[in-house]
Design a protein around this motif. Structure first.
Motif, PDB file in Angstrom:
ATOM      1  N   ALA B 167     -70.551 -61.163 -86.117  1.00 13.38           N
ATOM      2  CA  ALA B 167     -69.350 -61.455 -86.147  1.00 13.38           C
ATOM      3  C   ALA B 167     -68.508 -61.559 -84.842  1.00 13.38           C
ATOM      4  O   ALA B 167     -67.496 -62.640 -84.621  1.00 13.38           O
ATOM      5  CB  ALA B 167     -68.623 -60.388 -86.903  1.00 13.38           C
ATOM      6  N   MET B 171     -66.883 -65.279 -84.744  1.00 16.82           N
ATOM      7  CA  MET B 171     -65.698 -65.405 -84.914  1.00 16.82           C
ATOM      8  C   MET B 171     -64.828 -66.306 -83.926  1.00 16.82           C
ATOM      9  O   MET B 171     -64.163 -67.444 -84.120  1.00 16.82           O
ATOM     10  CB  MET B 171     -64.818 -64.291 -84.988  1.00 16.82           C
ATOM     11  CG  MET B 171     -63.328 -64.286 -85.528  1.00 16.82           C
ATOM     12  SD  MET B 171     -63.141 -65.047 -86.727  1.00 16.82           S
ATOM     13  CE  MET B 171     -63.048 -63.531 -87.872  1.00 16.82           C
ATOM     14  N   GLN B 243     -66.882 -69.912 -91.553  1.00 16.55           N
ATOM     15  CA  GLN B 243     -65.495 -69.289 -90.987  1.00 16.55           C
ATOM     16  C   GLN B 243     -64.669 -70.318 -90.604  1.00 16.55           C
ATOM     17  O   GLN B 243     -63.443 -70.271 -90.732  1.00 16.55           O
ATOM     18  CB  GLN B 243     -65.726 -67.858 -89.931  1.00 16.55           C
ATOM     19  CG  GLN B 243     -64.538 -67.282 -89.559  1.00 16.55           C
ATOM     20  CD  GLN B 243     -63.916 -66.556 -90.824  1.00 16.55           C
ATOM     21  OE1 GLN B 243     -64.380 -66.320 -91.816  1.00 16.55           O
ATOM     22  NE2 GLN B 243     -62.679 -66.332 -90.716  1.00 16.55           N
ATOM     23  N   ILE B 246     -62.879 -71.746 -93.240  1.00 17.73           N
ATOM     24  CA  ILE B 246     -61.804 -70.809 -93.696  1.00 17.73           C
ATOM     25  C   ILE B 246     -60.516 -70.900 -92.914  1.00 17.73           C
ATOM     26  O   ILE B 246     -59.189 -70.873 -93.491  1.00 17.73           O
ATOM     27  CB  ILE B 246     -62.460 -69.261 -93.937  1.00 17.73           C
ATOM     28  CG1 ILE B 246     -63.411 -69.264 -95.038  1.00 17.73           C
ATOM     29  CG2 ILE B 246     -61.379 -68.379 -94.254  1.00 17.73           C
ATOM     30  CD1 ILE B 246     -64.467 -68.064 -94.934  1.00 17.73           C
ATOM     31  N   ILE B 247     -60.737 -70.887 -91.626  1.00 13.89           N
ATOM     32  CA  ILE B 247     -59.715 -70.868 -90.626  1.00 13.89           C
ATOM     33  C   ILE B 247     -58.714 -72.188 -90.892  1.00 13.89           C
ATOM     34  O   ILE B 247     -57.470 -71.865 -90.575  1.00 13.89           O
ATOM     35  CB  ILE B 247     -60.209 -70.398 -89.037  1.00 13.89           C
ATOM     36  CG1 ILE B 247     -60.747 -69.178 -88.923  1.00 13.89           C
ATOM     37  CG2 ILE B 247     -59.079 -70.596 -88.316  1.00 13.89           C
ATOM     38  CD1 ILE B 247     -61.329 -68.737 -87.774  1.00 13.89           C
ATOM     39  N   PHE B 282     -54.542 -66.825 -89.737  1.00 16.51           N
ATOM     40  CA  PHE B 282     -55.433 -65.819 -90.039  1.00 16.51           C
ATOM     41  C   PHE B 282     -54.845 -64.885 -91.367  1.00 16.51           C
ATOM     42  O   PHE B 282     -55.741 -64.615 -91.866  1.00 16.51           O
ATOM     43  CB  PHE B 282     -55.436 -64.916 -88.820  1.00 16.51           C
ATOM     44  CG  PHE B 282     -56.720 -64.971 -88.244  1.00 16.51           C
ATOM     45  CD1 PHE B 282     -57.991 -64.678 -88.670  1.00 16.51           C
ATOM     46  CD2 PHE B 282     -56.702 -65.624 -87.011  1.00 16.51           C
ATOM     47  CE1 PHE B 282     -59.049 -64.720 -87.954  1.00 16.51           C
ATOM     48  CE2 PHE B 282     -57.715 -66.074 -86.130  1.00 16.51           C
ATOM     49  CZ  PHE B 282     -59.094 -65.739 -86.770  1.00 16.51           C
ATOM     50  N   ALA B 285     -55.874 -66.864 -94.121  1.00 17.14           N
ATOM     51  CA  ALA B 285     -57.220 -66.933 -94.361  1.00 17.14           C
ATOM     52  C   ALA B 285     -57.910 -65.614 -94.502  1.00 17.14           C
ATOM     53  O   ALA B 285     -58.771 -65.388 -94.950  1.00 17.14           O
ATOM     54  CB  ALA B 285     -57.835 -67.594 -93.355  1.00 17.14           C
ATOM     55  N   LEU B 286     -57.102 -64.541 -94.553  1.00 16.24           N
ATOM     56  CA  LEU B 286     -57.525 -63.063 -94.769  1.00 16.24           C
ATOM     57  C   LEU B 286     -58.351 -62.701 -95.897  1.00 16.24           C
ATOM     58  O   LEU B 286     -59.611 -62.216 -95.617  1.00 16.24           O
ATOM     59  CB  LEU B 286     -56.344 -62.049 -94.389  1.00 16.24           C
ATOM     60  CG  LEU B 286     -56.734 -60.535 -94.210  1.00 16.24           C
ATOM     61  CD1 LEU B 286     -57.737 -60.593 -93.083  1.00 16.24           C
ATOM     62  CD2 LEU B 286     -55.644 -59.593 -94.227  1.00 16.24           C
ATOM     63  N   THR B 289     -61.696 -64.366 -95.446  1.00 15.34           N
ATOM     64  CA  THR B 289     -62.320 -63.836 -94.166  1.00 15.34           C
ATOM     65  C   THR B 289     -63.115 -62.575 -94.683  1.00 15.34           C
ATOM     66  O   THR B 289     -64.118 -62.342 -94.093  1.00 15.34           O
ATOM     67  CB  THR B 289     -61.552 -63.801 -93.069  1.00 15.34           C
ATOM     68  OG1 THR B 289     -60.578 -65.152 -92.685  1.00 15.34           O
ATOM     69  CG2 THR B 289     -62.268 -63.164 -91.502  1.00 15.34           C
ATOM     70  N   GLN B 292     -66.044 -63.108 -96.385  1.00 16.60           N
ATOM     71  CA  GLN B 292     -67.106 -63.790 -95.457  1.00 16.60           C
ATOM     72  C   GLN B 292     -67.707 -62.669 -94.503  1.00 16.60           C
ATOM     73  O   GLN B 292     -69.004 -62.664 -94.301  1.00 16.60           O
ATOM     74  CB  GLN B 292     -66.452 -64.778 -94.465  1.00 16.60           C
ATOM     75  CG  GLN B 292     -67.442 -65.705 -93.664  1.00 16.60           C
ATOM     76  CD  GLN B 292     -68.369 -66.682 -94.616  1.00 16.60           C
ATOM     77  OE1 GLN B 292     -67.770 -67.093 -95.605  1.00 16.60           O
ATOM     78  NE2 GLN B 292     -69.516 -66.822 -94.368  1.00 16.60           N
ATOM     79  N   PHE B 293     -66.948 -61.717 -94.147  1.00 13.48           N
ATOM     80  CA  PHE B 293     -67.451 -60.605 -93.357  1.00 13.48           C
ATOM     81  C   PHE B 293     -68.484 -59.815 -94.396  1.00 13.48           C
ATOM     82  O   PHE B 293     -69.717 -59.455 -93.789  1.00 13.48           O
ATOM     83  CB  PHE B 293     -66.434 -59.678 -92.835  1.00 13.48           C
ATOM     84  CG  PHE B 293     -65.870 -59.963 -91.679  1.00 13.48           C
ATOM     85  CD1 PHE B 293     -66.608 -59.472 -90.507  1.00 13.48           C
ATOM     86  CD2 PHE B 293     -64.766 -60.712 -91.491  1.00 13.48           C
ATOM     87  CE1 PHE B 293     -66.084 -59.724 -89.374  1.00 13.48           C
ATOM     88  CE2 PHE B 293     -64.461 -60.926 -90.165  1.00 13.48           C
ATOM     89  CZ  PHE B 293     -64.984 -60.409 -88.961  1.00 13.48           C
TER      90      PHE B 293
END
Ligand SMILES: Nc1ncnc2c1ncn2[C@@H]1O[C@H](COP(=O)(O)OP(=O)(O)O)[C@@H](O)[C@H]1O
Ligand SMILES: [Mg+2]
Lengths: 248, 364
Positions: B167, B171, B243, B246-247, B282, B285-286, B289, B292-293
């Motif tokens: 991560a 990121m 990611q 996603i962003i 962000f 996209a939270l 995200t 994804q984590f």
């Protein structure tokens, strides 16, 4: 920056999108302290023209001089100009993740490098001027449209610009909120701010404008002081437009 | 109008029974569904409780026979094998170091979750210190700590390390890739797009294999490095590709006027990005995200195929030896609880972030 040069000097301004000519040869000079109202049918290029003044749109040809500085695509001149030219948008465009106060202090702190305390003092002064100091800690979404637009005006004023551009600032507002925004703009005009306002609020134009400009199909068709513009328009298209917006 | 008032409609007080009836048994069909589902749920819950608690054996000294007799879960396997489960092949006498390293990672994660730590300087300091401490503890070789090769790392610290490193490296790569793909210069946007699409069209397994086995064959010696770091790099690249998209989605959802307003105020490119665009991207996209984590955390288990003993793999070995082969369900339940605690914490934290960012700013 030239202290004696006119606020804005535009000559032979052309701009097209793909093959479509949005502006075809605009010439316009705005003196310091002058209030110019721009009107015209939708799609006539009003937004494009004023967005060229702070280079949100790049022009194709012609020259734009703002406060004596030529906008030639150099970043240095661009930064210098944007600091001196405030803009208010139809959709307010407040930053939703910041409070009203943060919206107002951001640019002065980052761009003018004011210390926080000073930026906040300035912000409160202008929030008082637009008559919403009590909303300083709220987020934009918690305000009404009229309040948001007044914050947007305060935010632009916090940079202490020499010129203010307005692109249909009341068009997205419910009718009962238009007056509160126009009041603020009238005050601003009476204090001698150089203003270019795209608006269809003809009452506002009558009251504060030094000159009213009518645009159609990417050209300036007519420019005259409001008295003459409204009572004795020279051009057919102007007359037709006026009869539409004035409703007779 | 977007005007909001802080007052909420107070729910009308109703009897609990009436409310339940209204919510779960409004019609005969609804009542039947409630009854069937309720029965199934109760049956499952009862079986679980019966197995895990009521008929379970807790005495750490108990063996196979005692467990058999009781008929429930055989928890002594955890007491006997927890060090293998948690630390894998890490040398027995040094496992206190691995435990400390886990605590360091946990502390770093918890600290960076606190809003008051959110600043580039602070976060960088926390993470640099944490990483150095973790590495020192796990790798040793300094201050009289016996060196422990990365090949011997295993269990929870390895899983945490791979996840956190994935991560933390992935990121920033994701942000850079997303920005590149958004660039108006085709020379930047196209390579970024190709890279993202290429990685997304490969299974993670093949990327891990490539990094572990193929790279050493093609890279010059000084670039090869330890296998663990190559694998982490591969996982980070994989994470970054997803990611980044996603962003980018977050960026695209920001109204165009935001950047224009920032430009008109004289903000430069970097200021617009850091103050206006990234925070909003962000926020938008939270939820994706956090998802994804969670996926990245689960996928750490894949490193077993290139020869690492992550938590799942070390748990597998824990019941492979002689006397405990029958108790695999208990061992899996134990690590499932660890995974669950972690992922549940992550999703609660995501909910906290959403609530915090939305405080007072319902988007219109
Ligand atoms: N980004 C753009 N791409 C293509 N065409 C555009 C763009 N912006 C404006 N135009 C076109 O240019 C013309 C002038 O637009 P605009 O200046 O927004 O008009 P107004 O503000 O007077 O309504 C319109 O016909 C519009 O469709
Ligand atoms: Mg317009």
């Amino acid at each position: 920056m030239d202290r004696t040069a006119p606020a804005i000097e535009i000559t032979g301004l052309h701009k097209s999108y793909g093959g479509f000519q949005a502006l075809r040869g605009i010439d316009l000079t705005v003196a310091r302290g002058e209030r110019v109202v721009v009107c015209g049918p939708s799609g006539s290029g009003k937004s494009t023209m004023i967005r060229c003044i702070n280079q949100l749109e790049e022009h194709d040809s012609g020259t734009i001089r703002v406060l004596g500085t030529v906008l030639d695509g150099r970043l240095a001149s661009l930064d210098e100009i944007r600091r001196e030219v405030g803009m208010v948008f139809q959709q307010f465009n407040l930053f939703p993740h910041m409070t009203v106060l943060e919206n107002c202090t951001l640019a002065p702190m980052l761009v003018r490098r004011l210390p926080r305390a000073e930026a906040e003092a300035t912000a409160m002064r202008f929030l008082e001027k637009v008559r919403i100091p009590e909303q300083a800690q709220k987020y934009p979404a918690q305000l009404s449209g009229g309040q948001q637009q007044r914050v947007a005006i305060a935010r632009a004023l916090c940079m202490e610009p020499q010129i203010m551009l307005f692109d249909e600032p009341t068009s997205a507002l419910d009718p009962e909120m238009i007056a509160e925004v126009l009041d603020v703009m009238v005050t601003l005009a009476q204090e001698g701010m150089t203003m270019v306002c795209v608006t269809h609020e003809m009452g506002f134009a009558r009251k504060v404008a030094d000159r009213v400009i009518f645009m159609d199909r990417g050209e300036i068709i007519e420019a005259a002081p409001p008295g003459q513009f409204f009572s004795a328009p020279q051009n057919d298209r102007t007359r037709q437009f006026l009869s539409q917006v004035l409703g007779h | 109008m977007t005007q909001t008032t802080p007052t909420r409609a107070v729910p009308r007080r109703r009897g609990l029974w009436r409310r339940l009836r209204h919510d779960y048994a409004a019609t005969p069909a609804a009542a039947l569904v409630t009854l069937v589902c309720g029965t199934i749920l109760v049956a499952i819950a009862w079986t679980l409780i019966d197995w895990a608690i009521l008929r379970a054996t807790f005495d750490p000294a108990a063996g196979r026979e005692a467990c058999r007799a009781a008929g429930g879960a055989c928890w002594p396997v955890i007491a006997a094998r927890w060090r293998v489960i948690l630390f894998g092949l890490y040398p027995y006498d040094e496992q206190w170091r691995a435990a400390l390293a886990c605590l360091v990672v946990a502390a770093v994660i918890l600290l960076s979750c606190l809003p008051r730590m959110w600043g580039l300087g602070r976060l960088a300091a926390i993470w640099a210190t944490g990483t150095a401490l973790f590495y020192l503890l796990m790798r040793g070789g300094l201050f009289g700590l016996t060196p422990v090769n990365e090949q011997q790392w295993g269990g929870l610290p390895l899983t945490l390390f791979v996840f956190v490193a994935t991560a933390v490296i992935g990121m920033p790569m994701a942000i850079v890739l997303a920005l590149m793909r958004r660039s108006s210069l085709p020379g930047i946007a196209i390579p970024a797009g190709l890279l993202i699409d290429a990685i997304r069209s490969l299974p993670l397994l093949s990327i891990l294999f490539t990094c572990a086995i193929v790279l050493p064959l093609v890279l010059p010696d000084f670039l090869i490095g330890e296998k663990l770091y190559r694998v982490v790099f591969g996982a980070a690249l994989f994470f970054a590709a997803y990611q980044a998209e996603i962003i980018r989605g977050g960026f695209q959802a920001i109204p165009r006027g935001q950047e224009e307003a920032a430009k008109a105020l004289g903000l430069g490119w970097r200021q617009r990005l850091v103050r206006i665009l990234l925070p909003q991207a962000f926020r938008l996209a939270l939820p994706a995200t956090i998802n994804q984590f969670v996926i990245a955390f689960m996928e750490t288990a894949l490193i077993v195929v290139v020869g690492f003993m992550d938590l799942l793999a070390s748990a597998n070995t824990a019941f492979r030896t002689g006397e405990w082969t029958f108790a695999h369900v208990e061992v899996y339940a134990f690590i499932a609880a660890i995974y669950f605690a972690f992922v549940f914490g992550l999703s609660r934290y995501g909910a906290f972030l959403e609530a915090r960012m939305d405080a007072g700013q319902q988007r219109s």
